[in-house]
Design a protein around this motif. Structure first.
Motif, PDB file in Angstrom:
ATOM      1  N   PHE A 227       0.843  -1.193   0.000  1.00 54.51           N
ATOM      2  CA  PHE A 227       0.000   0.000   0.000  1.00 54.51           C
ATOM      3  C   PHE A 227       0.879   1.243   0.000  1.00 54.51           C
ATOM      4  O   PHE A 227       2.071   1.182   0.337  1.00 54.51           O
ATOM      5  N   LEU A 228       0.275   2.356  -0.364  1.00 50.85           N
ATOM      6  CA  LEU A 228       1.017   3.617  -0.419  1.00 50.85           C
ATOM      7  C   LEU A 228       1.450   4.049   0.971  1.00 50.85           C
ATOM      8  O   LEU A 228       0.768   3.763   1.955  1.00 50.85           O
ATOM      9  N   ASN A 229       2.561   4.765   1.042  1.00 47.22           N
ATOM     10  CA  ASN A 229       3.094   5.262   2.320  1.00 47.22           C
ATOM     11  C   ASN A 229       3.282   4.143   3.339  1.00 47.22           C
ATOM     12  O   ASN A 229       3.044   4.333   4.531  1.00 47.22           O
ATOM     13  N   GLU A 230       3.687   2.998   2.836  1.00 55.06           N
ATOM     14  CA  GLU A 230       3.858   1.846   3.699  1.00 55.06           C
ATOM     15  C   GLU A 230       4.811   2.148   4.866  1.00 55.06           C
ATOM     16  O   GLU A 230       4.504   1.843   6.021  1.00 55.06           O
ATOM     17  N   ASP A 231       5.936   2.782   4.561  1.00 52.06           N
ATOM     18  CA  ASP A 231       6.925   3.076   5.609  1.00 52.06           C
ATOM     19  C   ASP A 231       6.324   3.950   6.707  1.00 52.06           C
ATOM     20  O   ASP A 231       6.464   3.657   7.897  1.00 52.06           O
ATOM     21  N   GLU A 232       5.649   5.020   6.301  1.00 53.47           N
ATOM     22  CA  GLU A 232       5.090   5.955   7.275  1.00 53.47           C
ATOM     23  C   GLU A 232       4.014   5.279   8.124  1.00 53.47           C
ATOM     24  O   GLU A 232       3.954   5.464   9.339  1.00 53.47           O
ATOM     25  N   ILE A 233       3.161   4.494   7.476  1.00 49.66           N
ATOM     26  CA  ILE A 233       2.063   3.839   8.198  1.00 49.66           C
ATOM     27  C   ILE A 233       2.616   2.812   9.183  1.00 49.66           C
ATOM     28  O   ILE A 233       2.240   2.787  10.352  1.00 49.66           O
ATOM     29  N   ILE A 234       3.540   1.999   8.724  1.00 49.90           N
ATOM     30  CA  ILE A 234       4.114   0.970   9.598  1.00 49.90           C
ATOM     31  C   ILE A 234       4.854   1.629  10.769  1.00 49.90           C
ATOM     32  O   ILE A 234       4.754   1.187  11.913  1.00 49.90           O
ATOM     33  N   GLN A 235       5.539   2.703  10.474  1.00 52.37           N
ATOM     34  CA  GLN A 235       6.275   3.404  11.524  1.00 52.37           C
ATOM     35  C   GLN A 235       5.321   3.950  12.594  1.00 52.37           C
ATOM     36  O   GLN A 235       5.592   3.839  13.797  1.00 52.37           O
ATOM     37  N   ALA A 236       4.214   4.523  12.153  1.00 49.90           N
ATOM     38  CA  ALA A 236       3.243   5.080  13.113  1.00 49.90           C
ATOM     39  C   ALA A 236       2.684   3.977  14.012  1.00 49.90           C
ATOM     40  O   ALA A 236       2.520   4.168  15.223  1.00 49.90           O
TER      41      ALA A 236
END
Ligand code: ADP
Ligand code: MG
Length: 334
Positions: free
Chosen positions: A311-320
């Motif tokens: 999914f888009l922004n995977e890094d940011e979402i997983i990090q959050a």
């Protein structure tokens, strides 16, 4: 054409659990509050799912197993939606090409249930010589899907199954995942011939109760609740995860994206990394994660047997998500 269909179906459904997953999702989509699974020989001889959902209109029964004709596909945007992740209107069609499929269903508006058999995408006679039309029968509101002799016409696939008990364990695992995720839905899972059930969850059970019943008190007693959301990335997430008092040899990770059980090696990596500072070496957590993402941001262009989702922004979402888990772990730790 028929051979092509058969091969395609055999590639989509590699094991009984793949058919089961789609059937569970259909039952949940139909608004069911009760879902019963019965399996014989690890689901190869028999796989039966009985739900109490809204049922199927008798008029729709003739096209039920045609490819790409089903309700959800009429909306183009759904082609991009995780909600159709997997078969995209092909689950029942595929199953009908590689198994004996019987559908018994009753809507509230109908005064009887209707039963139909399918073979190769089309209605088939219940017995040789009979007509192929749906037959009236007694039954409660809801749908019962019976899949018999899976891979009966795909001998190479059938030979690949050495152990029905391995296949049944995969079935229990999948039913267990959905029973934890689907609040308000009762689940049961039973092996044909057994007097007891492998899984029995009441509709009223809380998420904690469900985790306790499926994974035991050692997990349930050490759970923390976590959550994260960010409109910029179109997601919200919540779940339960074990605290630093708990650890096992292998990570147990239950991931749902838009109510579909999926795998994500990126999420797994990040979660294991997060826990590594809290757990002893070789110690691993139990984590249940329910992630809702704007369907437009989820990539469904993957092969159905690959349960991996991107999914888009995977890094940011997983990090959050991992940040919130880390905060909660730190709070319990001290
Ligand atoms: P899809 O779910 O992608 O539409 P399926 O082949 O899985 O394709 O199912 C075809 C259609 O049959 C569904 O869209 C739904 O309308 C209907 N259906 C299947 N299973 C059930 C069920 N258990 N209860 C009610 N309707 C069902
Ligand atoms: Mg479906």
């Amino acid at each position: 054409q028929d051979v092509v269909n058969k091969i395609a179906a055999g590639e989509i459904i590699v094991a009984p659990v793949h058919a089961l997953k789609e059937l569970i999702e259909n039952a949940v989509d139909a608004g069911s509050t009760s879902l019963e699974v019965l399996a014989k020989d690890g689901g190869l001889k028999l796989l039966q799912i009985t739900d109490n959902g809204h049922g199927i209109d008798k008029d729709d029964m003739s096209i039920l197993c045609e490819r790409f004709t089903t309700s959800k596909l009429k909306k183009f945007e759904d082609l991009h939606s995780i909600n159709t992740y997997g078969f995209r209107g092909e689950a029942l069609a595929s199953i009908s090409h590689i198994a004996h499929l019987t559908v018994t269903t009753k809507t509230k508006a109908s005064n009887c249930a209707w039963r139909a058999k399918y073979d190769g995408g089309k209605l088939a006679p219940a017995k040789p010589g009979q007509s192929a039309d749906p037959k009236p029968t007694a039954g409660r509101n809801g749908t019962q899907i019976t899949v018999e002799d899976l891979f009966y016409n795909v001998p190479t696939r059938r030979r690949a199954f050495r152990s029905p008990s391995d296949e049944y364990n995969k079935i229990i695992d999948m039913v267990g995942r959905y029973s934890i995720h689907c609040q308000g839905v009762a689940f049961s899972c039973k092996k044909h011939g057994d007097s007891g059930t492998s899984i029995a969850i009441q509709a009223a059970a809380t998420t904690m109760d469900r985790i306790r019943q499926i994974h035991g008190s050692s997990v349930a007693n050490e759970l923390i609740e976590y959550a994260a959301a960010d409109d910029r990335y179109g997601f919200s997430a919540k779940g339960w995860a074990t605290n630093a008092n708990y650890h096992i040899k292998k990570t147990t990770l239950l991931i749902f994206i838009n109510n579909r059980a999926v795998e994500s090696s990126n999420i797994k990596k990040a979660i294991e990394q997060t826990y590594s500072t809290f757990l002893p070496k070789n110690g691993h957590p139990f984590v249940y994660l329910s992630l809702e993402i704007d369907p437009q941001r989820v990539d469904v262009n993957v092969h159905p047997t690959k349960r991996e989702v991107n999914f888009l922004n995977e890094d940011e979402i997983i990090q959050a998500i991992c940040e919130n888990i880390r905060d909660k772990l730190a709070a319990v730790d001290t």
